[in-house]
Design a protein around this motif. Sequence first.
Motif, short mmCIF file in Angstrom:
data_model
loop_
_atom_site.label_atom_id
_atom_site.label_comp_id
_atom_site.label_asym_id
_atom_site.label_seq_id
_atom_site.Cartn_x
_atom_site.Cartn_y
_atom_site.Cartn_z
N GLN A 1 -8.28 -2.90 -9.98
CA GLN A 1 -9.30 -1.61 -9.51
C GLN A 1 -10.25 -1.79 -9.82
OE1 GLN A 1 -8.34 0.70 -12.86
NE2 GLN A 1 -10.63 2.17 -13.04
N ARG B 1 -11.42 7.01 -8.54
CA ARG B 1 -11.09 5.61 -9.20
C ARG B 1 -11.04 4.61 -7.85
NH1 ARG B 1 -5.97 4.54 -12.26
NH2 ARG B 1 -5.69 2.46 -12.97
N THR C 1 -3.10 -5.76 -5.80
CA THR C 1 -3.98 -4.68 -6.13
C THR C 1 -4.85 -4.69 -7.56
OG1 THR C 1 -2.11 -3.17 -5.21
CG2 THR C 1 -3.74 -1.84 -6.69
N THR D 1 0.91 -1.33 0.11
CA THR D 1 -0.10 0.46 -0.42
C THR D 1 0.39 1.35 -0.11
OG1 THR D 1 -2.08 -0.74 1.16
CG2 THR D 1 -1.67 1.39 1.26
N SER E 1 1.44 12.90 -5.67
CA SER E 1 0.56 14.02 -5.32
C SER E 1 -1.14 13.93 -4.67
CB SER E 1 0.47 15.10 -6.55
OG SER E 1 -0.54 13.96 -7.96
N GLN E 2 -1.38 13.35 -5.27
CA GLN E 2 -3.09 13.39 -4.25
C GLN E 2 -3.04 13.00 -3.31
OE1 GLN E 2 -1.88 11.15 -7.05
NE2 GLN E 2 -3.89 11.22 -8.92
N GLU F 1 -9.11 1.69 -6.03
CA GLU F 1 -8.43 0.45 -5.94
C GLU F 1 -8.92 -0.42 -4.60
OE1 GLU F 1 -4.62 0.39 -8.18
OE2 GLU F 1 -4.79 2.55 -8.27
N GLN G 1 3.14 5.76 -2.88
CA GLN G 1 4.15 6.92 -3.13
C GLN G 1 4.68 6.80 -4.90
OE1 GLN G 1 5.38 9.08 -0.88
NE2 GLN G 1 4.15 8.18 0.04
N ASP G 2 4.28 5.20 -5.50
CA ASP G 2 4.65 5.47 -6.79
C ASP G 2 2.98 6.19 -7.81
OD1 ASP G 2 7.01 4.34 -6.77
OD2 ASP G 2 6.31 1.87 -6.76
N LYS G 3 2.00 6.05 -6.63
CA LYS G 3 0.91 6.20 -8.28
C LYS G 3 0.70 7.60 -7.54
CE LYS G 3 -2.61 3.39 -10.94
NZ LYS G 3 -3.30 2.09 -10.65
N TYR G 4 0.69 7.02 -6.61
CA TYR G 4 -0.61 8.48 -5.86
C TYR G 4 -0.32 9.69 -4.96
CZ TYR G 4 -3.69 5.68 -7.64
OH TYR G 4 -4.73 4.69 -8.55
N LEU H 1 2.16 1.57 -3.30
CA LEU H 1 1.38 2.11 -4.56
C LEU H 1 1.36 3.52 -4.37
CD1 LEU H 1 -0.09 1.72 -6.79
CD2 LEU H 1 -2.93 1.26 -4.83
#
Length: 109
Positions: A107, A87, A105, A17, A27-28, A89, A22-25, A20
Amino acid sequence: SDRGLAGAFNNNIIKATNALLQDKYASQLAAGNVDFVCIGKKGAEFFGKRYQVNADYATLFHDLKFDTVKPLAEKVMEGFVSGKYDRVEVLFNEFKNVVTQIPRTVQFL
């Protein structure tokens, strides 16, 4: 899970988690635009110390049946349809054998 002493079970899903996030989210997450729903006490405790977590469903497995899962599924689907979530996940451990669980993971929406 709800208990410790589960070997790498809790640790691996927490690591997956975090990776995920740090790699994908990243900025959010920094903008506060990531919602967490934890199923299981250990995940809720870990992420609750770091982020805003909805822990209302942490004990979902104590009485696992359709009627107890339905409110969570409806809440997530309503959030997606309304545009609150772009999204959804799901992260979970896939059972391989007694010693090995593989973090996955998927979606959902």
